[in-house]
Design an enzyme around this catalytic site. Structure first.
Site, short mmCIF file in Angstrom:
data_model
loop_
_atom_site.label_atom_id
_atom_site.label_comp_id
_atom_site.label_asym_id
_atom_site.label_seq_id
_atom_site.Cartn_x
_atom_site.Cartn_y
_atom_site.Cartn_z
CG HIS A 187 -3.98 -1.57 -1.51
ND1 HIS A 187 -5.10 -2.32 -1.81
CD2 HIS A 187 -4.34 -0.76 -0.48
CE1 HIS A 187 -6.07 -2.00 -0.98
NE2 HIS A 187 -5.65 -1.05 -0.16
CG MET A 208 -11.22 3.33 2.19
SD MET A 208 -9.65 3.20 3.03
CE MET A 208 -8.55 3.31 1.64
N GLY A 212 1.19 -2.03 4.22
CA GLY A 212 1.81 -0.72 4.13
C GLY A 212 3.04 -0.66 5.00
CG MET A 261 -11.61 -2.68 5.26
SD MET A 261 -10.07 -2.33 4.39
CE MET A 261 -9.10 -1.50 5.65
CG PHE A 264 -5.24 6.90 10.18
CD1 PHE A 264 -4.63 8.09 9.79
CD2 PHE A 264 -6.53 6.94 10.67
CE1 PHE A 264 -5.32 9.31 9.90
CE2 PHE A 264 -7.23 8.14 10.79
CZ PHE A 264 -6.61 9.33 10.41
N GLY A 265 -2.63 3.90 8.12
CA GLY A 265 -1.73 2.74 8.11
C GLY A 265 -1.20 2.49 9.51
N GLY A 266 -0.54 1.38 9.69
CA GLY A 266 0.16 1.11 10.94
C GLY A 266 -0.72 0.76 12.13
CG MET A 299 -8.14 7.15 2.56
SD MET A 299 -7.36 7.09 4.17
CE MET A 299 -6.49 5.51 4.06
CB SER A 306 -0.89 0.01 1.24
OG SER A 306 -1.39 1.31 1.43
CG ASP A 308 -6.22 -2.86 3.32
OD1 ASP A 308 -5.12 -2.63 3.86
OD2 ASP A 308 -6.84 -2.02 2.65
N GLY A 309 -4.85 -4.40 6.39
CA GLY A 309 -4.72 -3.72 7.66
C GLY A 309 -4.02 -4.54 8.72
CG HIS A 360 -9.25 0.22 -0.36
ND1 HIS A 360 -8.64 -0.02 0.85
CD2 HIS A 360 -10.58 0.20 -0.11
CE1 HIS A 360 -9.56 -0.18 1.78
NE2 HIS A 360 -10.74 -0.04 1.23
CG ASP A 363 -5.06 2.40 1.02
OD1 ASP A 363 -6.02 1.63 0.90
OD2 ASP A 363 -3.95 2.06 1.48
C1 DX5 Z 1 -6.16 1.53 5.75
C2 DX5 Z 1 -5.77 1.20 4.33
C3 DX5 Z 1 -4.69 0.20 4.25
C4 DX5 Z 1 -3.39 0.60 4.89
C5 DX5 Z 1 -2.79 -0.64 5.48
O1 DX5 Z 1 -7.27 2.36 5.71
O2 DX5 Z 1 -6.88 0.70 3.62
O3 DX5 Z 1 -4.48 -0.21 2.90
O4 DX5 Z 1 -2.49 1.18 4.01
O5 DX5 Z 1 -1.67 -0.25 6.18
P1 DX5 Z 1 -0.91 -1.22 7.20
O6 DX5 Z 1 -0.45 -2.41 6.41
O7 DX5 Z 1 0.20 -0.36 7.67
O8 DX5 Z 1 -1.89 -1.58 8.28
ZN ZN Z 2 -6.49 -0.23 1.60
#
Ligand code: DX5
Ligand code: ZN
Length: 221
Positions: free
Chosen positions: A34, A69, A198, A138, A144-146, A38, A9, A176-177, A67, A36
């Site tokens: 991927h 969102m 990500g 999901m 958010f990532g991480g 948003m 991602s 994802d996530g 993706h 994202d």
């Molecule tokens: C979250 C995104 C994910 C995100 C995953 O809303 O849809 O794609 O980048 O990140 P990680 O792998 O860091 O959880």
């Molecule tokens: Zn995503």
């Protein structure tokens, strides 16, 4: 057994060096990219749009896994298709007419995907599973990532897998996530085909090793 597919991602990439990061990730063995998208309404964060997807299309041959969102995703399908998306995934929670929007994605010659948040049951998307090529579960609340992997998503992967088998569908299950070398083997054992990651990839020094670790069913180091 099909090959495990890894979709890094770019949410966690270096925004001032997307071109460089994407080339490195491609060399490191990524299978899809991927993206994202948003809107700050469906999720409490804002990222990028079709302009970036179009530019990424110029620098990589990797399939672009977009993706969305965003609320009212139907309004933007044709523009993401024109920009070069290979998959467009929309959320059950964001679409006013899921089957109409998924059909619109197909009409635009893009592979349709449907996604559900951690607090949405698989039952809600069961009626449209025959229309999709991708089901995105999901395993964090999007935005958010991480974040930390929500293990309740594992039973949903199994549930989707069973329904797809009954339908005779070849749609892929994507998770994802919060995926890393500890949680990826759990998602794979439950039946995931594509893993989005990500932080676990872009925060690693060696992208190739991070991708290999995620692919491994036994879990990497
Ligand atoms: C979250 C995104 C994910 C995100 C995953 O809303 O849809 O794609 O980048 O990140 P990680 O792998 O860091 O959880
Ligand atoms: Zn995503």
């Amino acid at each position: 057994m099909n090959k495990v597919l890894i979709a890094p991602s770019i949410l966690s990439a270096d925004y001032l060096n997307f071109g460089r990061d994407i080339k490195e990730i491609e060399k490191a063995g990524a299978d899809l990219l991927h993206v994202d998208v948003m809107d700050g309404v469906f999720v409490p964060n804002i990222t990028f749009g079709m302009g970036l997807v179009g530019q990424i299309r110029q620098v990589t041959k990797l399939p672009l896994d977009v993706h969305l969102m965003i609320v009212e995703p139907g309004k933007y399908i044709s523009r993401f298709a024109e920009a070069g998306a290979d998959y467009i995934t929309i959320h059950y929670e964001a679409s006013k007419d899921l089957s109409r929007d998924l059909k619109a994605i197909r009409k635009n010659r893009v592979r349709p995907g449907v996604s559900i948040n951690p607090d949405t049951s698989v039952k809600k998307i069961e009626p449209v599973l025959g229309l999709v090529e991708l089901v995105l579960i999901m395993s964090v609340f999007p935005g958010f990532g991480g974040q930390e992997f929500i293990s309740g998503s594992l039973s949903k992967i199994r549930e989707v897998k069973e329904i797809l088998q009954k339908l005779g569908s070849k749609a892929k299950i994507e998770v994802d996530g919060g995926l890393n070398s500890q949680t990826a083997p759990l998602a794979l054992a439950a039946g995931a085909d594509i893993l989005v990651a990500g932080a676990a990839i872009f925060n690693a020094k060696n992208y190739g090793k991070a991708i290999k670790n995620l692919r491994s069913k036994e879990g990497g180091k």
